[in-house]
Design a protein around this motif. Structure first.
Motif, mmCIF file in Angstrom:
data_model
loop_
_atom_site.group_PDB
_atom_site.id
_atom_site.type_symbol
_atom_site.label_atom_id
_atom_site.label_comp_id
_atom_site.label_asym_id
_atom_site.label_seq_id
_atom_site.Cartn_x
_atom_site.Cartn_y
_atom_site.Cartn_z
ATOM 1 N N PHE A 21 0.814 -1.211 0.000
ATOM 2 C CA PHE A 21 0.000 0.000 0.000
ATOM 3 C C PHE A 21 0.850 1.265 0.000
ATOM 4 N N ASP A 22 2.058 1.170 0.515
ATOM 5 C CA ASP A 22 2.899 2.360 0.657
ATOM 6 C C ASP A 22 4.025 2.309 -0.373
ATOM 7 N N LEU A 23 5.204 1.898 0.014
ATOM 8 C CA LEU A 23 6.345 1.866 -0.909
ATOM 9 C C LEU A 23 6.585 0.433 -1.358
ATOM 10 N N PHE A 24 6.371 0.161 -2.633
ATOM 11 C CA PHE A 24 6.617 -1.194 -3.123
ATOM 12 C C PHE A 24 7.218 -1.229 -4.521
ATOM 13 N N HIS A 25 7.407 -0.066 -5.149
ATOM 14 C CA HIS A 25 8.035 -0.094 -6.468
ATOM 15 C C HIS A 25 8.682 1.252 -6.777
ATOM 16 N N THR A 37 33.679 14.420 -20.852
ATOM 17 C CA THR A 37 34.993 13.915 -21.240
ATOM 18 C C THR A 37 35.042 12.402 -21.105
ATOM 19 N N VAL A 38 34.538 11.899 -19.992
ATOM 20 C CA VAL A 38 34.440 10.462 -19.774
ATOM 21 C C VAL A 38 32.960 10.090 -19.892
ATOM 22 N N PRO A 39 32.616 9.222 -20.851
ATOM 23 C CA PRO A 39 31.204 8.868 -21.019
ATOM 24 C C PRO A 39 30.618 8.301 -19.725
ATOM 25 N N GLN A 40 29.507 8.857 -19.318
ATOM 26 C CA GLN A 40 28.824 8.409 -18.110
ATOM 27 C C GLN A 40 27.324 8.393 -18.361
ATOM 28 N N ALA A 41 26.637 7.752 -17.483
ATOM 29 C CA ALA A 41 25.182 7.750 -17.515
ATOM 30 C C ALA A 41 24.697 8.149 -16.129
ATOM 31 N N LEU A 42 23.558 8.797 -16.099
ATOM 32 C CA LEU A 42 22.893 9.074 -14.840
ATOM 33 C C LEU A 42 21.885 7.958 -14.658
ATOM 34 N N LEU A 43 22.048 7.200 -13.592
ATOM 35 C CA LEU A 43 21.165 6.084 -13.287
ATOM 36 C C LEU A 43 20.311 6.493 -12.104
ATOM 37 N N GLY A 44 19.019 6.299 -12.201
ATOM 38 C CA GLY A 44 18.163 6.723 -11.107
ATOM 39 C C GLY A 44 16.944 5.844 -10.934
ATOM 40 N N ILE A 45 16.325 5.983 -9.778
ATOM 41 C CA ILE A 45 15.066 5.312 -9.470
ATOM 42 C C ILE A 45 14.129 6.359 -8.862
ATOM 43 N N LEU A 46 12.939 6.455 -9.413
ATOM 44 C CA LEU A 46 11.915 7.321 -8.844
ATOM 45 C C LEU A 46 10.974 6.433 -8.043
ATOM 46 N N PHE A 47 10.966 6.619 -6.724
ATOM 47 C CA PHE A 47 10.117 5.841 -5.828
ATOM 48 C C PHE A 47 8.831 6.606 -5.546
ATOM 49 N N HIS A 48 7.734 5.883 -5.414
ATOM 50 C CA HIS A 48 6.454 6.482 -5.037
ATOM 51 C C HIS A 48 6.042 5.917 -3.680
ATOM 52 N N CYS A 49 5.962 6.765 -2.684
ATOM 53 C CA CYS A 49 5.449 6.353 -1.380
ATOM 54 C C CYS A 49 3.947 6.656 -1.359
ATOM 55 N N GLU A 51 1.381 4.846 -2.178
ATOM 56 C CA GLU A 51 0.805 4.493 -3.475
ATOM 57 C C GLU A 51 -0.704 4.252 -3.386
ATOM 58 N N TYR A 52 -1.156 3.532 -2.375
ATOM 59 C CA TYR A 52 -2.578 3.236 -2.205
ATOM 60 C C TYR A 52 -3.014 3.570 -0.783
ATOM 61 N N PRO A 53 -3.304 4.856 -0.516
ATOM 62 C CA PRO A 53 -3.739 5.237 0.828
ATOM 63 C C PRO A 53 -5.111 4.647 1.160
ATOM 64 N N ALA A 54 -5.367 4.490 2.447
ATOM 65 C CA ALA A 54 -6.639 3.947 2.906
ATOM 66 C C ALA A 54 -7.797 4.826 2.438
ATOM 67 N N PHE A 55 -8.914 4.198 2.152
ATOM 68 C CA PHE A 55 -10.105 4.937 1.739
ATOM 69 C C PHE A 55 -10.715 5.650 2.936
ATOM 70 N N VAL A 56 -11.027 6.917 2.749
ATOM 71 C CA VAL A 56 -11.726 7.705 3.758
ATOM 72 C C VAL A 56 -12.949 8.284 3.064
ATOM 73 N N ALA A 57 -14.129 7.970 3.577
ATOM 74 C CA ALA A 57 -15.366 8.441 2.955
ATOM 75 C C ALA A 57 -15.428 9.962 2.951
ATOM 76 N N ALA A 58 -16.048 10.510 1.933
ATOM 77 C CA ALA A 58 -16.148 11.965 1.790
ATOM 78 C C ALA A 58 -16.896 12.602 2.954
ATOM 79 N N ASP A 59 -17.816 11.861 3.551
ATOM 80 C CA ASP A 59 -18.607 12.411 4.657
ATOM 81 C C ASP A 59 -18.138 11.884 6.018
ATOM 82 N N ASP A 60 -16.894 11.463 6.110
ATOM 83 C CA ASP A 60 -16.355 10.873 7.344
ATOM 84 C C ASP A 60 -15.984 11.955 8.361
ATOM 85 N N ASP A 61 -16.993 12.575 8.946
ATOM 86 C CA ASP A 61 -16.787 13.572 9.997
ATOM 87 C C ASP A 61 -17.608 13.237 11.235
ATOM 88 N N ASP A 62 -18.119 12.026 11.316
ATOM 89 C CA ASP A 62 -18.953 11.577 12.434
ATOM 90 C C ASP A 62 -20.188 12.456 12.626
#
Length: 117
Positions: A21-25, A37-49, A51-62
């Motif tokens: 639900f949080d960080l998995f890819h 001068t020296v051939p290089q590459a920039l290697l990277g990873i973009l992480f998404h924290c 990712e799937y937050p818990a559902f909270v109803a729009a009217d969830d104010d008790d």
């Protein structure tokens, strides 16, 4: 690398964890920088924290405008159902955590010089 992202986020007060639900890819990318001068590459990873937050109803104010003790009133994606992938999620980021949910890790990667043979 995934654990270092979790550790860094937790160090800054965010409640990131390794879970489906949080960080998995992350998204791996590489950029070839031939103009150096020296051939290089920039290697990277973009992480998404968060990712799937818990559902909270729009009217969830008790109905009385009060929330349970410790519950964050600054909830993201309130009333948005992400479907099956969100079911059972315990990931509950607030707006600040949501704003900084993408983490970029990068490094230089040396490339072999092309052979002139």
């Amino acid at each position: 690398t995934f654990q270092s992202v979790v550790d860094s986020m937790n160090l800054y007060g965010y409640q990131t964890q390794l879970s489906r639900f949080d960080l998995f890819h992350g998204h791996l990318f590489r950029s070839h920088l031939a103009s150096l001068t020296v051939p290089q590459a920039l290697l990277g990873i973009l992480f998404h924290c968060a990712e799937y937050p818990a559902f909270v109803a729009a009217d969830d104010d008790d109905d009385d405008g009060k929330r349970e003790e410790g519950e964050d009133t600054n909830v993201v994606m309130k009333g948005i159902d992400l479907g099956f992938c969100q079911k059972g999620s315990d990931c509950r980021p607030n707006m600040d955590e949501w704003r900084y949910r993408n983490v970029l890790w990068s490094t230089w990667w040396p490339l072999e010089e092309p052979s002139n043979e």
